[in-house]
Design a protein around this motif. Structure first.
Motif, PDB file in Angstrom:
ATOM      1  N   ARG A  18      -0.567  -4.397 -15.366  1.00 33.88           N
ATOM      2  CA  ARG A  18      -0.953  -3.910 -14.036  1.00 33.88           C
ATOM      3  C   ARG A  18      -0.598  -2.432 -13.861  1.00 33.88           C
ATOM      4  N   ARG A  22      -3.244   0.602 -13.235  1.00 38.06           N
ATOM      5  CA  ARG A  22      -3.064   1.445 -12.053  1.00 38.06           C
ATOM      6  C   ARG A  22      -3.014   2.927 -12.443  1.00 38.06           C
ATOM      7  N   GLN A  32      -7.358   4.360  -4.253  1.00 39.32           N
ATOM      8  CA  GLN A  32      -6.246   3.399  -4.243  1.00 39.32           C
ATOM      9  C   GLN A  32      -6.770   1.978  -4.002  1.00 39.32           C
ATOM     10  N   THR A  35      -8.583   0.692  -7.017  1.00 38.37           N
ATOM     11  CA  THR A  35      -7.606   0.476  -8.080  1.00 38.37           C
ATOM     12  C   THR A  35      -6.895  -0.851  -7.891  1.00 38.37           C
ATOM     13  N   GLU A  36      -6.513  -1.178  -6.669  1.00 32.54           N
ATOM     14  CA  GLU A  36      -5.853  -2.459  -6.389  1.00 32.54           C
ATOM     15  C   GLU A  36      -6.763  -3.629  -6.752  1.00 32.54           C
ATOM     16  N   MET A  39      -6.846  -3.916 -10.527  1.00 31.00           N
ATOM     17  CA  MET A  39      -5.596  -4.520 -11.003  1.00 31.00           C
ATOM     18  C   MET A  39      -5.632  -6.037 -10.841  1.00 31.00           C
TER      19      MET A  39
END
Length: 123
Positions: A18, A22, A32, A35-36, A39
Motif C-alpha cells: 500500500r 501510494r 489523493q 490514490t486511495e 490502494m
C-alpha cells in the motif's frame, strides 16, 4: 515514468504494498482521492494472491499518456472481467467486482511469468 516494482509474499508485506502504491501514484501526479482508491484495489488483488495462490506476487506501476498503469502479477489463474457484483447476502466474491468499479479499466493477461491483472486509472 519507468515501471517500478515491489514483490510481496506474506500478509505482513501488505502495508509495504500500500505504501509503495501510494508513493508511486502521488509521484505520478494522481490525486489523493484516486490514490486511495488505487490502494484499495491493489490491496484487494494482493490479498487475493496471498489467499488463493502460492509464491506471492509483484506490483508494478508506471505512468504514460495521462494514465497510471498498475500490474499485479501472481501464479493464479486468469481472472474474468467484467464481474457482476455478488448478492448482498453472499459471503465472498466482492473484491474483484469492487476493483473493477474503482478502476477506469481492468484486464487480465496470462503469460510465462504468471497472470497479470492490469489496472488503468486516468491521472
Amino acid at each position: 515514468m519507468a515501471p517500478l516494482s515491489l514483490e510481496y509474499s506474506t500478509a505482513a508485506d501488505l502495508g509495504s504494498v500500500r505504501a509503495f502504491v501510494r508513493t508511486q501514484a502521488l509521484a505520478a501526479g494522481m490525486s489523493q482521492a484516486r490514490t486511495e482508491l488505487l490502494m484499495l484495489a491493489v490491496n484487494e488483488l494482493a490479498t487475493n494472491t496471498l489467499q488463493h495462490t502460492t509464491g506471492g506476487g509483484r506490483v508494478s506501476l508506471w505512468a504514460g499518456d495521462g494514465q497510471l498503469y498498475c500490474d499485479v502479477v501472481d501464479q493464479g489463474p486468469p481472472r474474468t472481467f467484467p464481474r457482476p457484483m455478488p448478492a448482498a447476502d453472499a459471503p465472498r466474491g466482492r473484491g474483484l467486482a469492487i476493483v473493477e468499479q474503482i478502476c477506469d479499466r481492468v484486464e487480465t493477461i496470462s503469460g510465462p511469468d504468471g497472470t497479470t491483472v492490469r489496472l488503468r486509472l486516468h491521472l
